[in-house]
Design a protein around this motif. Sequence first.
Motif, mmCIF file in Angstrom:
data_model
loop_
_atom_site.group_PDB
_atom_site.id
_atom_site.type_symbol
_atom_site.label_atom_id
_atom_site.label_comp_id
_atom_site.label_asym_id
_atom_site.label_seq_id
_atom_site.Cartn_x
_atom_site.Cartn_y
_atom_site.Cartn_z
ATOM 1 N N ARG A 1 0.800 -1.224 0.000
ATOM 2 C CA ARG A 1 0.000 0.000 0.000
ATOM 3 C C ARG A 1 0.831 1.272 0.000
ATOM 4 N NH1 ARG A 1 -3.700 -2.283 4.962
ATOM 5 N NH2 ARG A 1 -4.720 -3.994 3.810
ATOM 6 N N SER A 2 2.125 1.169 0.116
ATOM 7 C CA SER A 2 2.961 2.367 0.152
ATOM 8 C C SER A 2 4.305 2.059 -0.500
ATOM 9 C CB SER A 2 3.177 2.839 1.592
ATOM 10 O OG SER A 2 4.021 1.934 2.291
ATOM 11 N N LEU A 3 5.108 3.112 -0.706
ATOM 12 C CA LEU A 3 6.428 2.936 -1.292
ATOM 13 C C LEU A 3 7.305 2.055 -0.409
ATOM 14 C CD1 LEU A 3 8.422 3.675 -3.523
ATOM 15 C CD2 LEU A 3 9.036 5.727 -2.204
ATOM 16 N N ALA A 4 7.159 2.197 0.900
ATOM 17 C CA ALA A 4 7.950 1.373 1.822
ATOM 18 C C ALA A 4 7.599 -0.105 1.663
ATOM 19 C CB ALA A 4 7.709 1.824 3.258
ATOM 20 N N HIS A 5 6.297 -0.396 1.523
ATOM 21 C CA HIS A 5 5.868 -1.781 1.333
ATOM 22 C C HIS A 5 6.429 -2.349 0.040
ATOM 23 C CE1 HIS A 5 2.126 -0.700 3.912
ATOM 24 N NE2 HIS A 5 3.136 -1.100 4.664
ATOM 25 N N VAL A 6 6.326 -1.570 -1.037
ATOM 26 C CA VAL A 6 6.811 -2.033 -2.336
ATOM 27 C C VAL A 6 8.329 -2.237 -2.305
ATOM 28 C CG1 VAL A 6 7.056 -1.432 -4.779
ATOM 29 C CG2 VAL A 6 4.908 -0.957 -3.592
ATOM 30 N N GLY A 7 9.036 -1.289 -1.683
ATOM 31 C CA GLY A 7 10.489 -1.411 -1.574
ATOM 32 C C GLY A 7 10.908 -2.637 -0.801
ATOM 33 N N ALA A 8 10.215 -2.891 0.303
ATOM 34 C CA ALA A 8 10.524 -4.077 1.109
ATOM 35 C C ALA A 8 10.235 -5.355 0.331
ATOM 36 C CB ALA A 8 9.715 -4.051 2.407
ATOM 37 N N ALA A 9 9.099 -5.369 -0.404
ATOM 38 C CA ALA A 9 8.737 -6.560 -1.170
ATOM 39 C C ALA A 9 9.750 -6.841 -2.273
ATOM 40 C CB ALA A 9 7.340 -6.383 -1.768
ATOM 41 N N MET A 10 10.135 -5.791 -2.999
ATOM 42 C CA MET A 10 11.109 -5.975 -4.091
ATOM 43 C C MET A 10 12.455 -6.421 -3.547
ATOM 44 S SD MET A 10 10.225 -2.793 -6.645
ATOM 45 C CE MET A 10 11.490 -3.332 -7.809
ATOM 46 N N SER B 1 12.995 -8.140 -0.798
ATOM 47 C CA SER B 1 12.897 -9.535 -0.367
ATOM 48 C C SER B 1 12.981 -10.490 -1.555
ATOM 49 C CB SER B 1 11.590 -9.759 0.403
ATOM 50 O OG SER B 1 10.467 -9.585 -0.440
ATOM 51 N N VAL B 2 12.347 -10.118 -2.671
ATOM 52 C CA VAL B 2 12.389 -10.967 -3.867
ATOM 53 C C VAL B 2 13.809 -11.075 -4.404
ATOM 54 C CG1 VAL B 2 11.667 -11.155 -6.272
ATOM 55 C CG2 VAL B 2 9.998 -10.546 -4.524
ATOM 56 N N ILE B 3 14.481 -9.921 -4.529
ATOM 57 C CA ILE B 3 15.835 -9.895 -5.091
ATOM 58 C C ILE B 3 16.814 -10.678 -4.211
ATOM 59 C CG2 ILE B 3 17.797 -8.402 -5.652
ATOM 60 C CD1 ILE B 3 15.708 -6.244 -6.436
ATOM 61 N N VAL B 4 16.748 -10.436 -2.900
ATOM 62 C CA VAL B 4 17.677 -11.108 -1.988
ATOM 63 C C VAL B 4 17.391 -12.604 -1.933
ATOM 64 C CG1 VAL B 4 18.469 -11.265 0.399
ATOM 65 C CG2 VAL B 4 18.024 -9.032 -0.619
ATOM 66 N N ALA C 1 16.463 -12.615 3.536
ATOM 67 C CA ALA C 1 15.679 -11.661 2.754
ATOM 68 C C ALA C 1 14.670 -10.927 3.630
ATOM 69 C CB ALA C 1 14.954 -12.395 1.625
ATOM 70 N N ALA C 2 14.079 -11.625 4.597
ATOM 71 C CA ALA C 2 13.108 -10.990 5.482
ATOM 72 C C ALA C 2 13.756 -9.886 6.313
ATOM 73 C CB ALA C 2 12.471 -12.035 6.403
ATOM 74 N N ILE C 3 14.964 -10.154 6.828
ATOM 75 C CA ILE C 3 15.671 -9.159 7.641
ATOM 76 C C ILE C 3 16.052 -7.938 6.801
ATOM 77 C CG2 ILE C 3 17.733 -8.724 9.018
ATOM 78 C CD1 ILE C 3 17.712 -11.655 9.813
ATOM 79 N N VAL C 4 16.652 -8.190 5.629
ATOM 80 C CA VAL C 4 17.078 -7.089 4.763
ATOM 81 C C VAL C 4 15.879 -6.271 4.311
ATOM 82 C CG1 VAL C 4 18.215 -6.493 2.593
ATOM 83 C CG2 VAL C 4 19.105 -8.364 3.993
ATOM 84 N N ALA C 5 14.774 -6.947 3.976
ATOM 85 C CA ALA C 5 13.580 -6.243 3.513
ATOM 86 C C ALA C 5 13.011 -5.341 4.598
ATOM 87 C CB ALA C 5 12.528 -7.251 3.061
ATOM 88 N N MET C 6 13.017 -5.797 5.843
ATOM 89 C CA MET C 6 12.516 -4.973 6.943
ATOM 90 C C MET C 6 13.363 -3.716 7.127
ATOM 91 S SD MET C 6 11.097 -7.527 9.925
ATOM 92 C CE MET C 6 12.537 -8.575 9.987
#
Length: 236
Positions: free
Chosen positions: A186-195, A197-200, A216-221
């Motif tokens: 729902r926000s840029l932060a959410h999208v950034g974290a999701a992307m 997590s996928v890349i890592v 990936a979960a740690i880095v995304a957070m």
Amino acid sequence: MTVTATKSVFWKGFRDGSPFVLGAMPFGLVFGVVATKAGLDIIEVMSMCFLVFAGAAQFTALAQMQDSASVFLVLVTALFVNLRTAMYSASLAPHLRHSPLWQRAFAAYLLVDNSYAVAFSEFENNPKQSAAAKMAYYLGCALPVWIIWNVAAFVGAYLGQSIPPDLALDFAMPIAFIAVVAPMLRSLAHVGAAMTSVIVALALASLPYSLGIFVAAIVAMVVGAEIERWMQRAIN
């Protein structure tokens, strides 16, 4: 607060939370089927549903168990996936803090995205409700999803036993993950974290026991938090 009034508030919450069963039902079915195909019997599937009651965490734990990850790693990764509920708890605590301890413990057990969103909106709109009324409403809106999730998981596990082994269902888990995550962006932060997590996760896919998911979960957070902090500075 009278028993009649408490029941009235409870059923109002039940009605408000009922539409979300449409989302819980297919995910519960998919989880039951996939868990059975992964080697769990019906008792193990239902034990996991009753004890955990967290769709994304359950799918994550199941994926790691299929990779023969250690119990510690399964638990820690599932905990990281479900850390958002700690923030939910913090925002609900001022509304439910005067309820008995056993009720608060049960409320924490039932806490998922849908019940939080419905209950928090109601509490913010009607902040002067009594503690008993707020707890009754919360339990009312949380129980429909809990009931349907467990019933659907049982049906899925039962049906999963009759599905031929040569019918591949590997696609079901990633599709379920996408459906769970997509509405949360729902926000840029959410999208950034999701992307992130996928890349890592893809970059570390070769790590044993699905350790890449944990990293990936740690880095995304961290990335999500930094984007959120940057956005706040930009606003101020």
